[in-house]
Structure formats: C-alpha cells, structure tokens
Design an enzyme around this catalytic site. Structure first.
Site, PDB file in Angstrom:
ATOM      1  N   GLY A 164      63.056  23.827  -7.008  1.00  0.00           N
ATOM      2  CA  GLY A 164      62.790  22.483  -7.496  1.00  0.00           C
ATOM      3  C   GLY A 164      63.925  21.953  -8.335  1.00  0.00           C
ATOM      4  O   GLY A 164      65.093  21.988  -7.935  1.00  0.00           O
ATOM      5  N   GLU A 206      52.091  26.582   9.642  1.00  0.00           N
ATOM      6  CA  GLU A 206      50.873  25.784   9.814  1.00  0.00           C
ATOM      7  C   GLU A 206      50.418  25.798  11.271  1.00  0.00           C
ATOM      8  O   GLU A 206      49.667  24.920  11.703  1.00  0.00           O
ATOM      9  CB  GLU A 206      51.102  24.342   9.339  1.00  0.00           C
ATOM     10  CG  GLU A 206      51.198  24.227   7.831  1.00  0.00           C
ATOM     11  CD  GLU A 206      51.300  22.791   7.347  1.00  0.00           C
ATOM     12  OE1 GLU A 206      50.894  22.532   6.208  1.00  0.00           O
ATOM     13  OE2 GLU A 206      51.794  21.923   8.104  1.00  0.00           O
ATOM     14  N   ASN A 264      57.358  16.767   9.428  1.00  0.00           N
ATOM     15  CA  ASN A 264      58.272  16.398   8.343  1.00  0.00           C
ATOM     16  C   ASN A 264      59.670  16.961   8.572  1.00  0.00           C
ATOM     17  O   ASN A 264      60.678  16.278   8.383  1.00  0.00           O
ATOM     18  CB  ASN A 264      57.745  16.920   7.005  1.00  0.00           C
ATOM     19  CG  ASN A 264      56.525  16.175   6.503  1.00  0.00           C
ATOM     20  OD1 ASN A 264      56.228  15.078   6.954  1.00  0.00           O
ATOM     21  ND2 ASN A 264      55.819  16.788   5.572  1.00  0.00           N
ATOM     22  N   THR A 273      55.844  15.760  -2.386  1.00  0.00           N
ATOM     23  CA  THR A 273      55.084  16.396  -1.312  1.00  0.00           C
ATOM     24  C   THR A 273      55.955  16.968  -0.200  1.00  0.00           C
ATOM     25  O   THR A 273      55.752  18.087   0.240  1.00  0.00           O
ATOM     26  CB  THR A 273      54.073  15.394  -0.708  1.00  0.00           C
ATOM     27  OG1 THR A 273      53.274  14.863  -1.757  1.00  0.00           O
ATOM     28  CG2 THR A 273      53.194  16.076   0.314  1.00  0.00           C
ATOM     29  N   ALA A 274      56.909  16.229   0.295  1.00  0.00           N
ATOM     30  CA  ALA A 274      57.687  16.666   1.456  1.00  0.00           C
ATOM     31  C   ALA A 274      59.099  17.130   1.097  1.00  0.00           C
ATOM     32  O   ALA A 274      59.944  17.270   1.972  1.00  0.00           O
ATOM     33  CB  ALA A 274      57.762  15.530   2.472  1.00  0.00           C
ATOM     34  N   ALA A 275      59.351  17.407  -0.166  1.00  0.00           N
ATOM     35  CA  ALA A 275      60.712  17.767  -0.577  1.00  0.00           C
ATOM     36  C   ALA A 275      61.199  19.034   0.111  1.00  0.00           C
ATOM     37  O   ALA A 275      62.335  19.103   0.597  1.00  0.00           O
ATOM     38  CB  ALA A 275      60.770  17.933  -2.093  1.00  0.00           C
ATOM     39  N   GLY A 276      60.350  20.064   0.161  1.00  0.00           N
ATOM     40  CA  GLY A 276      60.752  21.307   0.801  1.00  0.00           C
ATOM     41  C   GLY A 276      61.002  21.134   2.280  1.00  0.00           C
ATOM     42  O   GLY A 276      61.923  21.748   2.849  1.00  0.00           O
ATOM     43  N   ASP A 277      60.201  20.303   2.935  1.00  0.00           N
ATOM     44  CA  ASP A 277      60.400  20.048   4.364  1.00  0.00           C
ATOM     45  C   ASP A 277      61.695  19.293   4.613  1.00  0.00           C
ATOM     46  O   ASP A 277      62.425  19.574   5.575  1.00  0.00           O
ATOM     47  CB  ASP A 277      59.222  19.242   4.913  1.00  0.00           C
ATOM     48  CG  ASP A 277      57.906  19.986   4.781  1.00  0.00           C
ATOM     49  OD1 ASP A 277      57.924  21.230   4.801  1.00  0.00           O
ATOM     50  OD2 ASP A 277      56.861  19.327   4.656  1.00  0.00           O
ATOM     51  N   GLY A 304      55.546   8.601   0.082  1.00  0.00           N
ATOM     52  CA  GLY A 304      55.109   8.557   1.472  1.00  0.00           C
ATOM     53  C   GLY A 304      56.198   8.276   2.460  1.00  0.00           C
ATOM     54  O   GLY A 304      55.931   7.940   3.605  1.00  0.00           O
TER      55      GLY A 304
END
Length: 297
Positions: free
Chosen positions: A222, A140, A43, A248-252, A287
């Site tokens: 956020g 990860e 991401n 889901t991918a906002a931080g990435d 997505g």
C-alpha cells in the site's frame, strides 16, 4: 505485439461510499450508491489494456442484463473477448463493497457464473492461450481450473503471474511452477503461515516461498511501497503519495500494469515503478480505472 492472457473473474460491483465504515451491527446512513463492473480478473484485464497491453480475457458471465454490457465494455477497452463465455441459467458474479472516507473497504463476493469457468472451458480457449507471452491469474475462479492452467502454462513455457488473492487453501506443490507471485502482507503471511506486520516480516515470509521454488515474489504494501524478492536480489520502491478515494481495485491495477511492463522487457525496478504509478492513479478515482461505471440509461 506480445499478448497477455488474463484468466479470471467478472463481477458486477454494488458500491456504497460513506464517511466511515460501520462497526459490527451498526447501520451507517447517508451513503452514495454506485454500480460498476469489477472482478479481479476483469479489473486486471482492463488495467493491462489501458496500460498499453495486447490483452485477451478468458472468463464467464451469466444470463442477466449486465452480461452484454460487460462484454461490450471489455471490447471498448480493446480486449479480445473471444473466450468470455455466456452461461445460461446462472447470474453473473456480484460483489458488495462498502468504502469508507479514507478509501478503506469491506468486500463480499457471490461468484455466480465465475464458478463455471472449469478446465473444459480453458481447453476451448487454448487457441488464444497458445499466443500468450504471459498468463495472469487471481483466485476468484475454481481451484481445479487454476491447477489446470498452471499445468498448461508450464507445458508451453508460458510465464505465469499469479495474484494470490483472495488467499485460500491451495496445493503447495504448485508454487514451484509459478514465475511471479504477487501478494500483499496478509496474503504472504497466510501462505508462509507466519505473522506479517512489517517489511522485515514480509521479506522473511517471501523467502519461504522462494525456497519452495517461486522465481519472483512481489509484495505490495500500500502506502509503504512494494518490493520484489528473488533468490539473488531484493528490489524495493516507494509508493506515490496521493489522496485515496477508493482503494478497491488498486492491487488489480498494479498487477495489470506490471504484466505489461514485464513483457515489454522492463527491469524489475522499472516494472514496479510503472505498476505503482498506475495503482496510485486508480485510488484517486471512485469506481474507475480500471473499473468503469455502468451505463444505466
């Protein structure tokens, strides 16, 4: 053009989008199902590339039908995949994600091939790491790999941006070697071993990390915005107001865009604003951006 080297995970995300998340033991029906590529490393690499960065990605994918598609999609986004390793006898990483009506989510991850991204593979990738203006990390991939990368970055004077997510145990002596640490309130509370429920508490927790030697601590909050804390200053920005569909991918997305802005010489404030804008765009799309839907044809 200055190069960003992202080192981290690649996953297949299996997503259920529903009106509300289930309670413990409850089944919620009527969900929409999607399969997309994800993983925090992937991401962030895609986000950085789409934000205009010159990006190389170091990762491991498995021996499955998705691996070739993932690598091709990285290439289609302009990412150097010379050191995306193919592992035999091992599936790619997978994540199960449930998304509620307001964009909130539950996530569980099976690492698969990501667990095979060991120090020896980082050594193989040294030719591309040597070109880096910044290394971007997450959590990860194996702990021993992270310590090895941090040591390499320090030896070569390459700045390290580490998104300490998901929060797990780590040797605190290494935090003095990190240039930029990106955390949400849960993660900074975990590291500082204190409760964090508001900005003042987040700032106090971040100060403990600055005292341990981290150059810059960035706290994402956020819809409440973000701030960066250094030994001498605090810079705060407000978030952009949008209707969230998938967070889901906002931080990435934030981290990938932030890396691009910083190596291009932006001020801390402008870099935060740029990253926040990218994250705001990402949550309005299910997505996508930076994740992309699988071609199932």
């Amino acid at each position: 053009m200055k190069k960003i080297v992202v080192i981290g995970s690649s996953n297949i995300d299996l997503i259920m989008k529903m009106n509300r998340l289930p309670e413990k033991g409850e089944t919620v029906t009527g969900a929409e199902f999607f399969q997309v590529y994800g993983g925090k490393g992937a991401n962030q690499a895609v986000a950085a590339a789409r934000a205009g960065g010159n990006v190389a990605f170091i990762s491991c994918v498995g021996e499955d039908a998705y691996a070739s598609q993932m690598i091709q999609q990285f290439k289609d986004n302009g990412i150097d995949t010379s050191f995306v390793f193919r592992e035999t006898g091992m599936p790619s990483g997978h994540a199960l994600i449930m998304i509620g009506g307001q964009g909130e989510n539950y996530i569980s991850v099976a690492p698969g091939a990501n667990d095979l991204l060991g120090p020896e593979k980082i050594n193989e990738a040294l030719p591309i790491i040597n070109e880096a203006e910044m290394i971007v990390l997450q959590y990860e991939i194996p702990r021993k790999t992270l310590t090895h990368i941090i040591n390499i970055g320090n030896e070569k004077n390459i700045p390290i941006l580490w998104n300490f997510a998901p929060a797990q145990e780590f040797d605190f002596s290494y935090f003095s070697r990190i240039n930029i640490l990106v955390l949400n309130e849960t993660e900074v509370g975990y590291l500082a071993k204190m409760q964090v429920e508001n900005e003042d508490e987040a700032e106090n927790a971040a100060k403990t990390l600055i005292e341990r030697g981290v150059e810059k601590v960035i706290i994402t909050r956020g819809a409440e915005g973000a701030f960066v804390l250094t030994e001498h200053e605090k810079v705060r920005i407000s978030s952009y107001r949008v209707d969230a569909v998938d967070t889901t991918a906002a931080g990435d997305t934030f981290c990938g865009a932030l890396a691009v802005a910083l190596i291009e010489g932006s001020s801390l404030k402008h870099a935060l604003e740029f990253a926040s804008a990218a994250a705001a765009i990402s949550v309005t799309r299910l997505g996508r951006n930076p994740r992309f839907l699988l071609d199932l044809k």
